[in-house]
Design a protein around this motif. Structure first.
Motif, short mmCIF file in Angstrom:
data_model
loop_
_atom_site.label_atom_id
_atom_site.label_comp_id
_atom_site.label_asym_id
_atom_site.label_seq_id
_atom_site.Cartn_x
_atom_site.Cartn_y
_atom_site.Cartn_z
N ALA A 176 44.91 12.08 27.45
CA ALA A 176 44.74 11.34 28.45
C ALA A 176 46.06 11.40 29.40
CB ALA A 176 44.41 9.87 28.06
N ARG A 177 47.31 11.35 28.58
CA ARG A 177 48.70 11.49 29.15
C ARG A 177 48.80 12.94 30.07
NH1 ARG A 177 50.68 9.89 23.93
NH2 ARG A 177 50.75 7.37 23.74
N ASN A 178 48.38 13.95 29.39
CA ASN A 178 48.23 15.24 29.96
C ASN A 178 47.41 15.14 31.13
OD1 ASN A 178 49.88 16.26 28.05
ND2 ASN A 178 48.03 17.22 26.74
N LEU A 179 46.17 14.54 31.28
CA LEU A 179 45.51 14.52 32.41
C LEU A 179 46.17 13.84 33.43
CD1 LEU A 179 42.69 14.63 33.93
CD2 LEU A 179 42.05 12.81 32.58
N VAL A 203 47.19 15.18 37.10
CA VAL A 203 46.49 14.74 38.18
C VAL A 203 47.62 14.18 39.16
CG1 VAL A 203 45.33 12.77 39.25
CG2 VAL A 203 44.57 13.97 37.27
N ASN A 204 48.81 13.58 38.79
CA ASN A 204 49.93 13.30 39.46
C ASN A 204 50.53 14.38 40.05
OD1 ASN A 204 49.71 10.37 39.02
ND2 ASN A 204 50.99 10.39 37.15
N GLU A 205 50.90 15.43 39.35
CA GLU A 205 51.67 16.71 39.72
C GLU A 205 50.76 17.27 40.86
OE1 GLU A 205 52.61 20.79 38.03
OE2 GLU A 205 52.34 19.24 36.60
N HIS A 206 49.56 17.61 40.39
CA HIS A 206 48.82 18.32 41.61
C HIS A 206 48.28 17.69 42.84
CE1 HIS A 206 48.68 21.95 38.97
NE2 HIS A 206 48.41 21.22 37.86
N CYS A 207 47.79 16.56 42.48
CA CYS A 207 47.25 15.76 43.81
C CYS A 207 48.45 15.01 44.53
CB CYS A 207 46.41 14.54 43.33
SG CYS A 207 44.76 15.02 42.22
N PHE A 208 49.56 14.60 43.68
CA PHE A 208 50.63 14.24 44.70
C PHE A 208 51.13 15.26 45.59
CE2 PHE A 208 54.82 12.61 45.47
CZ PHE A 208 54.63 11.46 46.06
N GLU A 209 51.42 16.27 45.13
CA GLU A 209 51.93 17.52 45.66
C GLU A 209 51.21 17.75 46.74
OE1 GLU A 209 52.84 20.60 43.21
OE2 GLU A 209 54.54 19.58 42.22
N GLN A 236 40.32 11.26 46.37
CA GLN A 236 39.33 12.40 46.08
C GLN A 236 39.87 13.76 45.11
OE1 GLN A 236 38.69 13.74 50.34
NE2 GLN A 236 37.05 12.05 50.71
N CYS A 237 41.04 13.71 45.61
CA CYS A 237 41.66 14.91 44.33
C CYS A 237 41.72 14.45 43.01
CB CYS A 237 43.18 14.97 44.91
SG CYS A 237 43.93 16.34 43.79
N MET A 238 41.83 12.93 42.96
CA MET A 238 41.85 12.66 41.47
C MET A 238 40.44 12.80 40.90
SD MET A 238 44.52 9.55 41.92
CE MET A 238 43.86 8.55 40.56
N GLU A 239 39.45 12.24 41.64
CA GLU A 239 37.99 12.40 41.09
C GLU A 239 37.75 13.70 41.02
OE1 GLU A 239 35.28 10.23 44.09
OE2 GLU A 239 36.62 8.54 43.98
N LYS A 240 37.90 14.73 41.67
CA LYS A 240 37.71 16.24 41.55
C LYS A 240 38.25 16.76 40.28
CE LYS A 240 36.93 17.23 46.39
NZ LYS A 240 37.50 18.02 47.57
N TYR A 241 39.57 16.36 40.17
CA TYR A 241 40.42 16.91 38.96
C TYR A 241 39.82 16.29 37.74
CZ TYR A 241 44.33 18.93 36.76
OH TYR A 241 45.27 19.75 35.99
N SER A 272 36.77 15.01 37.13
CA SER A 272 35.42 15.81 36.87
C SER A 272 35.54 17.11 36.39
CB SER A 272 34.88 15.78 38.34
OG SER A 272 33.53 16.32 38.11
N PHE A 273 36.62 18.16 37.03
CA PHE A 273 36.84 19.43 36.57
C PHE A 273 37.24 19.19 35.06
CE2 PHE A 273 39.89 22.78 35.74
CZ PHE A 273 39.03 23.95 35.84
N TRP A 274 38.13 18.56 34.55
CA TRP A 274 38.78 18.18 33.29
C TRP A 274 37.61 18.04 32.43
CZ3 TRP A 274 43.75 18.23 31.52
CH2 TRP A 274 43.96 17.60 30.25
N ASN A 275 36.58 17.10 32.67
CA ASN A 275 35.46 16.74 31.95
C ASN A 275 34.70 17.78 31.85
OD1 ASN A 275 36.60 14.01 31.41
ND2 ASN A 275 35.44 13.05 33.36
N ALA A 276 34.31 18.54 32.61
CA ALA A 276 33.36 19.72 32.67
C ALA A 276 34.12 20.64 31.73
CB ALA A 276 33.22 20.38 33.84
N VAL A 277 35.21 21.14 31.80
CA VAL A 277 35.96 21.87 31.12
C VAL A 277 36.02 21.60 29.41
CG1 VAL A 277 38.18 22.97 30.20
CG2 VAL A 277 37.36 23.06 32.90
N SER A 278 36.29 20.09 29.31
CA SER A 278 36.16 19.31 28.03
C SER A 278 34.97 19.71 27.36
CB SER A 278 36.83 18.12 27.89
OG SER A 278 38.09 17.88 28.37
N ARG A 279 33.82 19.33 28.01
CA ARG A 279 32.67 19.30 27.40
C ARG A 279 32.21 21.07 27.17
NH1 ARG A 279 31.44 15.83 31.56
NH2 ARG A 279 30.56 17.55 32.95
N SER A 280 32.79 22.10 27.83
CA SER A 280 32.43 23.26 27.45
C SER A 280 33.09 23.73 26.58
CB SER A 280 32.79 24.07 29.00
OG SER A 280 32.81 25.64 28.45
#
Length: 114
Positions: free
Chosen positions: A36-39, A43-49, A69-74, A76-84
């Motif tokens: 969770a901390r990494n996520l 998110v802060n790093e990529h979306c803020f920039e 929007q960026c946080m929601e996408k990120y 969602s992507f994180w969850n998809a990768v985790s499930r995979s």
């Protein structure tokens, strides 16, 4: 009761099993917190920039929308990768336990060819 050492019996006692279960749950919780901390950090790093080119004392409406929007996408992507990833680990674990069974036949002339 020997938690880390060996005991006179090969079968763990109920309290040793409880300790093991407790430790495993604690490790899982700590791993979940680390993830969770990494996520949040990513998110802060990529979306803020991406969304706040000129930081100020407050966010504009466009920056706020972009961040949401960026946080929601990120996430969602994180969850998809985790499930995979979890699915792949499960598949590999099943394959490994199957090959462990095959290894039990080594020396009996019943080896399986993988």
């Amino acid at each position: 009761m020997a938690i880390w050492g060996s005991s006179s019996s090969n079968t763990p006692s109920a309290s040793e099993a409880d300790v093991k279960t407790h430790l495993m749950n604690q490790v899982r919780q700590e791993a979940a917190m680390t993830n969770a901390r990494n996520l949040i950090g990513k998110v802060n790093e990529h979306c803020f920039e991406a969304c706040v080119p000129n930081p100020g004392t407050s966010l504009s409406s466009a920056e706020h929308t972009c961040l949401s929007q960026c946080m929601e996408k990120y996430i969602s992507f994180w969850n998809a990768v985790s499930r995979s990833y979890i699915s792949r680990l499960s598949t590999e674990r099943k394959a490994y336990s199957g090959s462990a069974l095959d290894a039990s036949f080594v020396g009996t002339g019943q080896e399986s060819s993988l």
